[in-house]
Scaffold this active site. Structure first.
Site, short mmCIF file in Angstrom:
data_model
loop_
_atom_site.label_atom_id
_atom_site.label_comp_id
_atom_site.label_asym_id
_atom_site.label_seq_id
_atom_site.Cartn_x
_atom_site.Cartn_y
_atom_site.Cartn_z
N ASP A 1 -5.37 -1.77 0.95
CA ASP A 1 -5.32 -0.38 1.41
C ASP A 1 -4.97 0.59 0.30
OD1 ASP A 1 -2.80 -1.73 1.49
OD2 ASP A 1 -1.95 -0.10 2.66
N GLU B 1 -0.74 -2.64 3.66
CA GLU B 1 0.54 -3.02 3.05
C GLU B 1 1.47 -1.83 2.91
OE1 GLU B 1 3.68 -3.56 0.38
OE2 GLU B 1 1.98 -2.28 -0.15
#
Length: 402
Positions: free
Chosen positions: A79, A136
């Protein structure tokens, strides 16, 4: 350095993958195109691939051709961050307000490079799971994958992950126990009574109450914690009011607490709640407190740390390996995978003249020079950890040099 020759041959492709991902960032649980890109690559190399693990996660599974053995998981995060990139790079983000400001694009490219190399020559015994994790950055991607049965569906005896670091280019940092801090979040809403700034006696201003809370809670670590168990309390936002001549009804503080020790973590949480409640109620106001613990401390297991030290020494050279420096006050949700399996989370330095910005800086860009380093570390880890039982790691054939 003794980088894997077949990995070095992929350096140009890994760089292209990384820059493609950098130009097309996606936030947590929105990594649809990133996941599709990863899955297509893995399948094209004959790796069994499952999408949608933990919503947008991807897992590729590769079995070695040297017989049965243990299984390990290697994780990369995918991400991006909700930031606007400041550098005018050729591969800069195409999406305003989103950028890969933490290097997850590079982590993904490194693991893809390792997956391709191992798929071409699966000279190991057992199974490796390539875990591409979503979300994350504080949204619980690791727990989403675990709750979706990650370790049951893809059994791992051990788990590993790496993160780029502001340390010197090529420096590998390995901790035997605590690597990174727990990261708690809090929101304190002070509710007073608004009014005209010219008549404060008819109001109950929440701003000075919130200001007192801010000062008192940020001073907590120096009063409540031992210097050998450090803590940080930081208020990151203070909001209240809309006009210069109006007293608002509400003031809001948000912030974070960083600790290594669970007892210290609980002590700080209790103290913040006590201070905020007393400050508000003592001045006739009220307070609502939300306190969350999205990240636990990241703690390695010594055996797997030793394994990683050996691999890093083999690949990067002893002079580039740093063992057990003080842990980081940052946080990492790989901590939850380490709570369920032994493993190691380590750092790989990327700093050079062109790459001085730290993670989460709008000037940050991942250093492509470490792509073959990270991929080589993963390949050698798999070959060492999943060597056939009759062939101990020290008996493996000598490695080719760079």
């Amino acid at each position: 350095m003794k980088l894997v020759p077949s990995v070095l041959q992929l350096e140009g492709e890994m760089t292209a993958w990384r820059r493609h991902l950098h130009a097309n960032p996606e936030l947590g649980f929105e990594e649809f195109e990133t996941a599709r890109f990863v899955a297509e690559k893995l399948r094209s190399w004959g790796i069994e691939t499952v999408e949608g693990v933990g919503r947008t996660g991807v897992v590729g599974t590769l079995t070695g051709r040297l017989g049965p053995g243990e299984s390990i998981g290697i994780r990369a995060d995918m991400d991006a961050l909700p930031m606007t990139e400041a550098r005018d790079l050729p591969h800069a983000s195409k999406i305003l307000g989103k950028m890969h400001g933490c290097g997850h694009d590079g982590h993904t490219a490194m693991l893809l490079g390792a997956a391709r190399t191992l798929a071409h020559s699966p000279d190991f015994a057992g199974t490796v799971h390539f875990i591409f994790q979503p979300a994350e950055e504080g949204q619980g991607g690791a727990m989403a994958m675990l709750d979706d049965g990650l370790l049951e569906r893809f059994p791992c005896d051990e788990v590993y992950a790496l993160h780029n670091s502001e340390r010197q280019l090529g420096e590998v940092v390995v901790h035997h126990t605590v690597v990174a801090a727990a990261a708690d979040r809090f929101e304190i809403v002070v509710r007073g009574r608004g009014g005209h700034a010219a008549m404060p006696h008819l109001a109950n201003d929440p701003l000075p109450i919130a200001a007192r809370i801010l000062l008192d809670i940020e001073a907590l670590p120096g009063r409540l914690t031992n210097v050998h168990s450090p803590a940080i309390v930081t208020v990151g936002s203070f909001k209240g009011g809309e006009a210069f001549n109006t007293i608002p009804d509400v003031a809001v503080l948000t912030g974070t607490v960083r600790t290594f020790n669970p007892e210290v973590q609980s002590t700080i949480e209790t103290a913040i709640k006590r201070i905020a409640t007393a400050a508000a109620e003592g001045r006739g106001a009220s307070v609502d407190i939300t306190y969350e613990r999205p990240f636990a401390p990241t703690i390695n297991t010594p055996k797997q740390a030793d394994i990683m030290v050996d691999v890093a020494t083999e690949v990067m050279g002893l002079e580039r390996v740093t063992i057990d420096p003080p842990p980081e006050m940052g946080s990492e949700d790989f901590c939850y995978m380490l709570q369920q399996r032994p493993g190691c989370y380590f750092m790989l330095g990327q700093s050079d003249d062109e790459h001085q910005a730290a993670c989460h800086d709008t000037l940050y860009d991942f250093n492509d020079a470490i792509l073959p380093m990270g991929a080589s570390l993963w390949v050698r880890l798999v070959e060492r950890r999943l060597a056939p039982q009759e062939l101990a790691p020290r008996e493996l054939a000598p490695r080719e040099t760079e």
